[in-house]
Structures are given as C-alpha cells and as structure tokens.
Design a protein around this motif. Structure first.
Motif, mmCIF file in Angstrom:
data_model
loop_
_atom_site.group_PDB
_atom_site.id
_atom_site.type_symbol
_atom_site.label_atom_id
_atom_site.label_comp_id
_atom_site.label_asym_id
_atom_site.label_seq_id
_atom_site.Cartn_x
_atom_site.Cartn_y
_atom_site.Cartn_z
ATOM 1 N N ALA A 38 0.813 -1.213 0.000
ATOM 2 C CA ALA A 38 0.000 0.000 0.000
ATOM 3 C C ALA A 38 0.851 1.268 0.000
ATOM 4 C CB ALA A 38 -0.927 0.007 1.208
ATOM 5 N N ARG A 39 2.071 1.187 0.488
ATOM 6 C CA ARG A 39 2.939 2.370 0.538
ATOM 7 C C ARG A 39 3.383 2.805 -0.854
ATOM 8 N NH1 ARG A 39 4.860 -0.820 5.404
ATOM 9 N NH2 ARG A 39 5.368 -2.230 3.711
ATOM 10 N N THR A 105 -8.493 -3.271 1.051
ATOM 11 C CA THR A 105 -8.332 -3.244 2.497
ATOM 12 C C THR A 105 -6.840 -3.275 2.785
ATOM 13 O OG1 THR A 105 -8.541 -5.650 2.634
ATOM 14 C CG2 THR A 105 -10.536 -4.351 3.015
ATOM 15 N N VAL A 106 -6.440 -2.502 3.747
ATOM 16 C CA VAL A 106 -5.026 -2.397 4.119
ATOM 17 C C VAL A 106 -4.884 -2.836 5.572
ATOM 18 C CG1 VAL A 106 -3.049 -0.839 4.341
ATOM 19 C CG2 VAL A 106 -4.752 -0.443 2.560
ATOM 20 N N ASN A 107 -3.928 -3.744 5.820
ATOM 21 C CA ASN A 107 -3.696 -4.147 7.202
ATOM 22 C C ASN A 107 -2.583 -3.305 7.803
ATOM 23 O OD1 ASN A 107 -1.241 -5.295 6.396
ATOM 24 N ND2 ASN A 107 -2.172 -7.297 6.062
ATOM 25 N N LYS A 108 -2.315 -3.481 9.069
ATOM 26 C CA LYS A 108 -1.336 -2.640 9.771
ATOM 27 C C LYS A 108 0.076 -2.800 9.239
ATOM 28 C CE LYS A 108 -3.924 -2.042 13.946
ATOM 29 N NZ LYS A 108 -3.898 -0.846 14.688
ATOM 30 N N SER A 109 0.382 -3.925 8.593
ATOM 31 C CA SER A 109 1.732 -4.118 8.055
ATOM 32 C C SER A 109 1.935 -3.384 6.729
ATOM 33 C CB SER A 109 2.019 -5.612 7.874
ATOM 34 O OG SER A 109 1.234 -6.132 6.825
ATOM 35 N N GLY A 110 0.860 -2.821 6.161
ATOM 36 C CA GLY A 110 0.964 -2.070 4.913
ATOM 37 C C GLY A 110 0.633 -2.876 3.678
ATOM 38 N N SER A 111 0.189 -4.107 3.861
ATOM 39 C CA SER A 111 -0.204 -4.949 2.736
ATOM 40 C C SER A 111 -1.660 -4.657 2.374
ATOM 41 C CB SER A 111 -0.048 -6.421 3.124
ATOM 42 O OG SER A 111 -0.520 -7.244 2.093
#
Length: 122
Positions: A38-39, A105-111
């Motif tokens: 996502a970054r 959807t984005v999880n906390k790890s940035g995936s």
C-alpha cells in the motif's frame, strides 16, 4: 471449544484492524484478490478517516493523501455522476472519475488486498 473461540476472536480482531481505502492503480490494472504494498500507491482516498480541513462540507468528506506529490493536506468527497473531488489545503481542487480507483483493504503491516475493481481478469 476454547481453541475455536480463540480462533474466531482472532479472525474478527484481524479484520477489524483493516482499513478500507480507494487506490490509484497507476502502475497498471489491479484485479480483485491482488495484493500489493500500500505504501507504493500514488493516491489514497481513505473511506473511514474524517476530513480535518476547515471546509464548509468537511463533515461529508474524507482524508486524502498522495505520497508522490508535494506534501499537503487534502480531503475528498463523492460527486453526483460518479466522480470524486479532491480539495487541497491551498484551495486547489482536482476532479477524478471514481472508476479510476480500486477499493482495497489495508492491514497494519501495509499490505493491501483489492476487494473491488472495474477491471476483469482476461
């Protein structure tokens, strides 16, 4: 039984941590189920983060970021007809078709994982 309950709670907590956003897939087409960092997104339209700018319609808008352009604060909102408008903190605006974005959807790890896209796999 306790293990099943624990697994169920972990699954619910994991999905609650995910954030839903609209991404600009500028590097190519993204299909439902695709995963990416996502970054690396060029534009991000957050669905759940409120607009923090002092705008008249801020209550109906959400946060917008674009890591590749100059760092500025901006908000976005949906328009009638299927477009979105981005309003920057300097007063500039940009109108884009919402269909140009994919929902992920984005999880906390940035995936990120695409959950909605106008593109269909060939």
């Amino acid at each position: 039984m306790k293990k099943m309950l624990l697994l169920g709670l972990l699954a619910v907590c994991g999905s609650a941590a995910a954030e839903t956003v609209l991404f600009d897939p500028a590097d190519g087409r993204r299909y439902v189920g695709d995963e990416f960092d996502a970054r690396a997104a060029k534009q991000v339209l957050y669905q759940d983060r409120p607009c923090k700018l002092p705008l008249v319609n801020a209550k109906d808008m959400r946060e917008y970021t674009s890591p590749v352009t100059y760092p500025s604060k901006a908000c976005w909102g949906r328009l009638i007809g299927g477009d979105v408008v981005v309003v920057y903190d300097n007063g500039e605006t940009m109108r884009l078709p919402e269909a140009a974005f994919v929902t992920a959807t984005v999880n906390k790890s940035g995936s990120a994982r695409v959950i909605k896209s106008v593109y269909k796999r060939p």
